[in-house]
Design a protein around this motif. Structure first.
Motif, mmCIF file in Angstrom:
data_model
loop_
_atom_site.group_PDB
_atom_site.id
_atom_site.type_symbol
_atom_site.label_atom_id
_atom_site.label_comp_id
_atom_site.label_asym_id
_atom_site.label_seq_id
_atom_site.Cartn_x
_atom_site.Cartn_y
_atom_site.Cartn_z
ATOM 1 N N PRO A 215 0.821 -1.207 0.000
ATOM 2 C CA PRO A 215 0.000 0.000 0.000
ATOM 3 C C PRO A 215 0.859 1.264 0.000
ATOM 4 O O PRO A 215 2.001 1.250 0.436
ATOM 5 N N THR A 216 0.276 2.334 -0.496
ATOM 6 C CA THR A 216 0.963 3.625 -0.502
ATOM 7 C C THR A 216 0.806 4.299 0.854
ATOM 8 O O THR A 216 0.021 3.854 1.702
ATOM 9 N N VAL A 217 1.527 5.388 1.049
ATOM 10 C CA VAL A 217 1.399 6.152 2.289
ATOM 11 C C VAL A 217 -0.040 6.619 2.471
ATOM 12 O O VAL A 217 -0.613 6.532 3.569
ATOM 13 N N ARG A 218 -0.661 7.098 1.393
ATOM 14 C CA ARG A 218 -2.051 7.567 1.482
ATOM 15 C C ARG A 218 -2.978 6.430 1.904
ATOM 16 O O ARG A 218 -3.868 6.622 2.746
ATOM 17 N N GLN A 219 -2.762 5.251 1.348
ATOM 18 C CA GLN A 219 -3.612 4.110 1.702
ATOM 19 C C GLN A 219 -3.390 3.675 3.147
ATOM 20 O O GLN A 219 -4.341 3.337 3.858
ATOM 21 N N ILE A 220 -2.134 3.684 3.582
ATOM 22 C CA ILE A 220 -1.834 3.287 4.961
ATOM 23 C C ILE A 220 -2.500 4.236 5.939
ATOM 24 O O ILE A 220 -3.122 3.808 6.931
ATOM 25 N N LEU A 221 -2.394 5.531 5.691
ATOM 26 C CA LEU A 221 -3.019 6.511 6.581
ATOM 27 C C LEU A 221 -4.538 6.376 6.548
ATOM 28 O O LEU A 221 -5.207 6.538 7.575
ATOM 29 N N GLY A 222 -5.112 6.075 5.378
ATOM 30 C CA GLY A 222 -6.551 5.862 5.291
ATOM 31 C C GLY A 222 -6.986 4.633 6.076
ATOM 32 O O GLY A 222 -8.009 4.654 6.782
ATOM 33 N N GLN A 223 -6.211 3.552 5.980
ATOM 34 C CA GLN A 223 -6.520 2.340 6.734
ATOM 35 C C GLN A 223 -6.391 2.583 8.234
ATOM 36 O O GLN A 223 -7.206 2.090 9.026
ATOM 37 N N PHE A 224 -5.377 3.354 8.626
ATOM 38 C CA PHE A 224 -5.199 3.684 10.042
ATOM 39 C C PHE A 224 -6.368 4.523 10.548
ATOM 40 O O PHE A 224 -6.849 4.319 11.671
ATOM 41 N N GLU A 225 -6.820 5.457 9.734
ATOM 42 C CA GLU A 225 -7.957 6.292 10.114
ATOM 43 C C GLU A 225 -9.192 5.428 10.366
ATOM 44 O O GLU A 225 -9.901 5.606 11.368
ATOM 45 N N ASP A 226 -9.462 4.489 9.472
ATOM 46 C CA ASP A 226 -10.604 3.581 9.653
ATOM 47 C C ASP A 226 -10.436 2.746 10.911
ATOM 48 O O ASP A 226 -11.403 2.519 11.661
ATOM 49 N N TYR A 227 -9.212 2.293 11.127
ATOM 50 C CA TYR A 227 -8.930 1.468 12.315
ATOM 51 C C TYR A 227 -9.221 2.239 13.595
ATOM 52 O O TYR A 227 -9.877 1.728 14.513
ATOM 53 N N VAL A 228 -8.749 3.474 13.679
ATOM 54 C CA VAL A 228 -8.938 4.269 14.890
ATOM 55 C C VAL A 228 -10.420 4.532 15.137
ATOM 56 O O VAL A 228 -10.902 4.447 16.271
ATOM 57 N N LYS A 229 -11.158 4.837 14.085
ATOM 58 C CA LYS A 229 -12.569 5.194 14.244
ATOM 59 C C LYS A 229 -13.450 3.994 14.575
ATOM 60 O O LYS A 229 -14.505 4.152 15.193
ATOM 61 N N THR A 231 -12.291 0.957 16.076
ATOM 62 C CA THR A 231 -11.808 0.084 17.160
ATOM 63 C C THR A 231 -11.399 0.909 18.365
ATOM 64 O O THR A 231 -10.277 0.812 18.837
ATOM 65 N N THR A 232 -12.305 1.717 18.844
ATOM 66 C CA THR A 232 -11.979 2.625 19.961
ATOM 67 C C THR A 232 -11.683 1.876 21.251
ATOM 68 O O THR A 232 -11.092 2.451 22.164
ATOM 69 N N THR A 233 -12.067 0.604 21.344
ATOM 70 C CA THR A 233 -11.827 -0.139 22.585
ATOM 71 C C THR A 233 -10.372 -0.543 22.743
ATOM 72 O O THR A 233 -9.957 -0.923 23.836
ATOM 73 N N THR A 234 -9.568 -0.484 21.676
ATOM 74 C CA THR A 234 -8.175 -0.937 21.749
ATOM 75 C C THR A 234 -7.192 0.209 21.968
ATOM 76 O O THR A 234 -5.999 -0.003 22.023
ATOM 77 N N HIS A 235 -7.681 1.425 22.073
ATOM 78 C CA HIS A 235 -6.793 2.559 22.302
ATOM 79 C C HIS A 235 -7.527 3.622 23.114
ATOM 80 O O HIS A 235 -8.739 3.524 23.332
ATOM 81 N N SER A 236 -6.812 4.594 23.573
ATOM 82 C CA SER A 236 -7.406 5.664 24.385
ATOM 83 C C SER A 236 -7.145 7.024 23.761
ATOM 84 O O SER A 236 -6.880 7.997 24.451
ATOM 85 N N LEU A 237 -7.184 7.108 22.452
ATOM 86 C CA LEU A 237 -6.919 8.365 21.773
ATOM 87 C C LEU A 237 -8.043 9.361 22.025
ATOM 88 O O LEU A 237 -9.224 8.997 22.020
ATOM 89 N N PRO A 238 -7.693 10.618 22.223
ATOM 90 C CA PRO A 238 -8.724 11.631 22.480
ATOM 91 C C PRO A 238 -9.507 11.994 21.227
ATOM 92 O O PRO A 238 -8.930 12.193 20.158
ATOM 93 N N SER A 239 -10.803 12.048 21.328
ATOM 94 C CA SER A 239 -11.713 12.506 20.267
ATOM 95 C C SER A 239 -11.377 11.907 18.897
ATOM 96 O O SER A 239 -11.162 12.646 17.928
#
Length: 364
Positions: A215-229, A231-239
């Motif tokens: 994957p490209t950098v853009r795709q990786i960041l997009g996949q990470f964005e989906d992951y964060v939104k 799977t909120t139970t696996t991290h404690s990121l604010p908002s």
């Protein structure tokens, strides 16, 4: 370094092709101890070696070798373990390590040590973080660990970090607390190894990352964005619902602006020029086709990782306020953990060997 000290097993000096096993009774059960001085694969007791500690590699010596069983809780990893002493440090820093942290004291090991040394921040003197350059003249920085000189020294001006706190060398940075909060990243060990292997493949073996990457950098960041939104139970990121897209978009912009200026080794610059000519600036490229193409749509995880470990220095030179720096740090540390978890699908294991004409062009 760990302060946990394991009870010393009895040892034998007999040298055999198959190591002797001594069973020692303790309050925690029966321990199996490898006791031959030529135990386990290529390692020997009293052998000089190199050993990972945190983000850097230090010269060390193997003092003892022991096989940890499930009944052992001191080290946390079952199997062969090695008690190492770090040259130039007190015995209180001696620790048990597994084999994957040890390197042979040879040219290849020293090259890895120097690569990590060159990517570390210069000791924080005079109230500002310094920069170092690799053999190609490219400025690089690594915020994962303590400062170290280009020669790999572990003496004054360096601090080692461990689970029991920080060991400071004699020199301290009196101006450190006067500066605004810094962005310190927690780079997983496996990603540090990838950084060193990446440096070695390009600068020593004269190989190249395959482009375009998938994957490209853009795709990786997009996949990470989906992951964060999702799977909120696996991290404690604010908002996460509000901030994730903004931060990922900002990281993509940082990558696009820094790729050609500070993320490439000298051997890669000709490839970069070819990429721009093919996708962006070349006479055969139509304007409407190239308008949305940025380097984040061509490069992948290898160069994204280079950018992330350089990000603290970039942000230090920006006008970002302390609260924003803290937020970005949390998200970037989570991104690094995401890269570690998905390393097999993100990072390229085998690099390309360019044509002889490419090498001649670079060297001319």
């Amino acid at each position: 370094m760990s302060t946990d000290q394991v009870a010393e097993p009895s040892t034998s000096t007999a040298s055999t092709s198959k190591p002797s096993v001594v069973k020692t009774s303790t309050s925690k059960g029966t321990l199996n101890t490898l006791v031959s001085p030529t135990t386990h694969l290529q390692w020997k007791i009293n052998e000089k070696c190199l050993c990972y500690h945190g983000p850097l590699i230090y010269e060390a010596k193997i003092l003892k070798i022991r096989n940890f069983t499930p009944e052992d809780t001191e080290n946390g990893e079952i199997g062969p373990n090695f008690l190492v002493h770090y040259k130039g440090w007190k015995q209180t820093w001696d620790e048990w390590v597994t084999e994957h942290r040890i390197l042979k004291f040879d040219e290849a090991g020293i090259a890895k040590q120097k690569a990590l040394s060159q990517s570390a921040l210069v000791a924080q003197n005079a109230g500002a973080a310094g920069k170092m350059k690799d053999s190609s003249g490219k400025t690089i920085s690594n915020v994962a660990g303590p400062s170290i000189s280009a020669g790999g020294s572990t003496r004054s001006g360096i601090r080692k970090e461990s689970t029991r706190g920080t060991k400071r060398a004699r020199e301290d940075d009196d101006g450190h607390h006067a500066r605004r909060a810094e962005m310190k990243l927690n780079v997983p060990e496996i990603l540090k190894v990838f950084l060193v292997d990446d440096w070695e493949a390009v600068t020593k073996n004269h190989q190249l990352v395959t482009l375009p990457r998938s994957p490209t950098v853009r795709q990786i960041l997009g996949q990470f964005e989906d992951y964060v939104k999702t799977t909120t139970t696996t991290h404690s990121l604010p908002s996460p619902a509000l901030l994730t897209h903004t931060i990922c978009a900002g990281l993509q912009i940082y990558f696009d602006r820094s790729c050609g200026m500070s993320l490439l080794y000298r051997f890669e610059r000709h490839q970069y020029a070819d990429v721009r000519k093919k996708y962006i600036t070349g006479p055969q490229v139509k304007i409407e086709e190239s308008s949305d193409i940025e380097m984040s749509s061509i490069y992948g995880g290898e160069h994204l990782l280079r950018m992330l470990v350089s990000l603290p220095q970039m942000i230090a030179n920006s006008q970002m306020d302390g609260e924003s720096i803290s937020l970005v740090k949390e998200y970037v540390n989570e991104l690094l953990r995401y890269l570690e978890s998905n390393k097999d699908s993100i990072f390229q294991r085998e690099y390309d060997t360019p044509s002889e004409s490419y090498g001649n062009t670079v060297r001319s």
